[in-house]
Scaffold this motif. Sequence first.
Motif, PDB file in Angstrom:
ATOM      1  N   PHE A 117     -15.809   4.980 -18.960  1.00 30.44           N
ATOM      2  CA  PHE A 117     -16.076   6.083 -19.877  1.00 30.44           C
ATOM      3  C   PHE A 117     -17.459   6.672 -19.593  1.00 30.44           C
ATOM      4  CE2 PHE A 117     -17.219   8.241 -23.772  1.00 30.44           C
ATOM      5  CZ  PHE A 117     -16.026   8.794 -24.198  1.00 30.44           C
ATOM      6  N   LYS A 118     -18.449   5.801 -19.422  1.00 32.42           N
ATOM      7  CA  LYS A 118     -19.804   6.285 -19.143  1.00 32.42           C
ATOM      8  C   LYS A 118     -19.847   7.027 -17.803  1.00 32.42           C
ATOM      9  CE  LYS A 118     -24.560   5.373 -18.848  1.00 32.42           C
ATOM     10  NZ  LYS A 118     -25.693   5.157 -19.444  1.00 32.42           N
ATOM     11  N   GLN A 119     -19.125   6.537 -16.793  1.00 34.57           N
ATOM     12  CA  GLN A 119     -19.078   7.211 -15.499  1.00 34.57           C
ATOM     13  C   GLN A 119     -18.537   8.627 -15.629  1.00 34.57           C
ATOM     14  OE1 GLN A 119     -16.689   4.406 -13.226  1.00 34.57           O
ATOM     15  NE2 GLN A 119     -18.307   4.295 -11.684  1.00 34.57           N
ATOM     16  N   TYR A 120     -17.484   8.802 -16.398  1.00 33.88           N
ATOM     17  CA  TYR A 120     -16.813  10.091 -16.509  1.00 33.88           C
ATOM     18  C   TYR A 120     -17.483  11.029 -17.507  1.00 33.88           C
ATOM     19  CZ  TYR A 120     -12.819   9.013 -13.539  1.00 33.88           C
ATOM     20  OH  TYR A 120     -12.018   8.726 -12.467  1.00 33.88           O
ATOM     21  N   VAL A 121     -17.953  10.495 -18.619  1.00 30.78           N
ATOM     22  CA  VAL A 121     -18.457  11.332 -19.707  1.00 30.78           C
ATOM     23  C   VAL A 121     -19.981  11.422 -19.710  1.00 30.78           C
ATOM     24  CG1 VAL A 121     -18.397  11.699 -22.218  1.00 30.78           C
ATOM     25  CG2 VAL A 121     -16.398  10.760 -21.047  1.00 30.78           C
ATOM     26  N   GLY A 122     -20.635  10.376 -19.202  1.00 34.61           N
ATOM     27  CA  GLY A 122     -22.090  10.383 -19.147  1.00 34.61           C
ATOM     28  C   GLY A 122     -22.754   9.617 -20.276  1.00 34.61           C
ATOM     29  N   VAL A 123     -21.972   9.212 -21.254  1.00 37.64           N
ATOM     30  CA  VAL A 123     -22.495   8.414 -22.374  1.00 37.64           C
ATOM     31  C   VAL A 123     -21.503   7.306 -22.693  1.00 37.64           C
ATOM     32  CG1 VAL A 123     -23.822  10.298 -23.435  1.00 37.64           C
ATOM     33  CG2 VAL A 123     -21.463   9.936 -24.116  1.00 37.64           C
ATOM     34  N   LEU A 124     -21.986   6.293 -23.389  1.00 35.35           N
ATOM     35  CA  LEU A 124     -21.107   5.206 -23.832  1.00 35.35           C
ATOM     36  C   LEU A 124     -20.183   5.713 -24.937  1.00 35.35           C
ATOM     37  CD1 LEU A 124     -23.780   2.369 -24.022  1.00 35.35           C
ATOM     38  CD2 LEU A 124     -21.999   2.628 -22.283  1.00 35.35           C
ATOM     39  N   PRO A 125     -19.027   5.083 -25.110  1.00 38.41           N
ATOM     40  CA  PRO A 125     -18.103   5.527 -26.164  1.00 38.41           C
ATOM     41  C   PRO A 125     -18.748   5.569 -27.550  1.00 38.41           C
ATOM     42  CG  PRO A 125     -17.003   3.962 -24.726  1.00 38.41           C
ATOM     43  CD  PRO A 125     -18.444   3.997 -24.311  1.00 38.41           C
ATOM     44  N   LYS A 126     -19.566   4.552 -27.876  1.00 37.43           N
ATOM     45  CA  LYS A 126     -20.188   4.546 -29.213  1.00 37.43           C
ATOM     46  C   LYS A 126     -21.162   5.714 -29.359  1.00 37.43           C
ATOM     47  CE  LYS A 126     -23.918   1.391 -28.034  1.00 37.43           C
ATOM     48  NZ  LYS A 126     -24.655   0.213 -28.351  1.00 37.43           N
ATOM     49  N   ASP A 127     -21.856   6.076 -28.272  1.00 34.68           N
ATOM     50  CA  ASP A 127     -22.774   7.217 -28.323  1.00 34.68           C
ATOM     51  C   ASP A 127     -21.997   8.534 -28.409  1.00 34.68           C
ATOM     52  OD1 ASP A 127     -24.936   5.499 -28.191  1.00 34.68           O
ATOM     53  OD2 ASP A 127     -25.027   5.587 -25.993  1.00 34.68           O
ATOM     54  N   PHE A 128     -20.854   8.580 -27.753  1.00 36.67           N
ATOM     55  CA  PHE A 128     -19.980   9.760 -27.847  1.00 36.67           C
ATOM     56  C   PHE A 128     -19.564   9.966 -29.306  1.00 36.67           C
ATOM     57  CE2 PHE A 128     -15.722  11.683 -27.781  1.00 36.67           C
ATOM     58  CZ  PHE A 128     -15.950  12.812 -27.024  1.00 36.67           C
ATOM     59  N   CYS A 129     -19.216   8.877 -29.985  1.00 37.64           N
ATOM     60  CA  CYS A 129     -18.842   8.953 -31.407  1.00 37.64           C
ATOM     61  C   CYS A 129     -20.014   9.442 -32.248  1.00 37.64           C
ATOM     62  CB  CYS A 129     -18.379   7.590 -31.914  1.00 37.64           C
ATOM     63  SG  CYS A 129     -16.789   7.071 -31.269  1.00 37.64           S
TER      64      CYS A 129
ATOM     65  N   PRO B   7     -10.937   1.241 -33.657  1.00 38.65           N
ATOM     66  CA  PRO B   7     -12.178   0.743 -33.042  1.00 38.65           C
ATOM     67  C   PRO B   7     -12.117   0.916 -31.521  1.00 38.65           C
ATOM     68  CG  PRO B   7     -10.815  -1.081 -33.820  1.00 38.65           C
ATOM     69  CD  PRO B   7     -10.135   0.174 -34.249  1.00 38.65           C
ATOM     70  N   ILE B   8     -13.269   0.898 -30.890  1.00 38.77           N
ATOM     71  CA  ILE B   8     -13.369   1.159 -29.456  1.00 38.77           C
ATOM     72  C   ILE B   8     -12.528   0.183 -28.636  1.00 38.77           C
ATOM     73  CG2 ILE B   8     -14.961   1.182 -27.490  1.00 38.77           C
ATOM     74  CD1 ILE B   8     -17.034   2.452 -29.416  1.00 38.77           C
ATOM     75  N   TYR B   9     -12.547  -1.113 -28.994  1.00 36.18           N
ATOM     76  CA  TYR B   9     -11.766  -2.079 -28.207  1.00 36.18           C
ATOM     77  C   TYR B   9     -10.279  -1.764 -28.273  1.00 36.18           C
ATOM     78  CZ  TYR B   9     -10.384  -4.583 -32.467  1.00 36.18           C
ATOM     79  OH  TYR B   9      -9.842  -4.919 -33.675  1.00 36.18           O
ATOM     80  N   GLU B  10      -9.813  -1.251 -29.408  1.00 38.05           N
ATOM     81  CA  GLU B  10      -8.403  -0.896 -29.561  1.00 38.05           C
ATOM     82  C   GLU B  10      -8.078   0.375 -28.761  1.00 38.05           C
ATOM     83  OE1 GLU B  10      -4.509  -1.455 -30.820  1.00 38.05           O
ATOM     84  OE2 GLU B  10      -6.212  -2.814 -30.939  1.00 38.05           O
ATOM     85  N   ILE B  11      -8.998   1.312 -28.750  1.00 37.21           N
ATOM     86  CA  ILE B  11      -8.809   2.535 -27.964  1.00 37.21           C
ATOM     87  C   ILE B  11      -8.705   2.191 -26.485  1.00 37.21           C
ATOM     88  CG2 ILE B  11      -9.952   4.665 -27.189  1.00 37.21           C
ATOM     89  CD1 ILE B  11     -10.912   5.008 -30.115  1.00 37.21           C
ATOM     90  N   SER B  12      -9.533   1.253 -26.035  1.00 32.73           N
ATOM     91  CA  SER B  12      -9.463   0.855 -24.625  1.00 32.73           C
ATOM     92  C   SER B  12      -8.088   0.300 -24.285  1.00 32.73           C
ATOM     93  CB  SER B  12     -10.568  -0.143 -24.277  1.00 32.73           C
ATOM     94  OG  SER B  12     -10.261  -1.436 -24.703  1.00 32.73           O
TER      95      SER B  12
END
Length: 145
Positions: free
Chosen positions: A125-137, A105-110
């Motif tokens: 993550f949003k700053q670097y990738v441009g989307v939230l982690p859940k949206d990236f998934c 899960p995302i909290y564990e990845i963090s």
Amino acid sequence: EQIVPVTHEILCAATRIMEMCACYLCDKNIIRSQQDTLCREVDRYVRENLASPTLSMQEICRRFSVSRSTLYTISRTAFGMGISDYIRSCRIDHAKKLLLKKELPIYEISRVCGFSAPNYFTKTFKQYVGVLPKDFCKQNRIGEE
């Protein structure tokens, strides 16, 4: 008695030839500078310790016995950014790989990527990738189907 005195011009010419030879050897990567070795060691250390929330410029300076300015110079030259940005960038790259595996899960990845809090991870993550982690998934799930 057998040593022939050398003129200043010959000495300067010999010095220039030696300098050109050293530049050639460095350029062709035949010899590497201490800075290159330190750069590789710093890179390996950062990648091996991404999960540690205490990984920082200060810790790296202590570990390798270098000043902050030396570490910053090495980082700028080798990675194109300051060491703190490089650490965050490596953490985000690692997080992207883990998100693609979809095993945690995302909290564990963090946590695994060394972020002190899931909210800070999401923001970074949003700053670097441009989307939230859940949206990236979600985007990558759509790409698989």
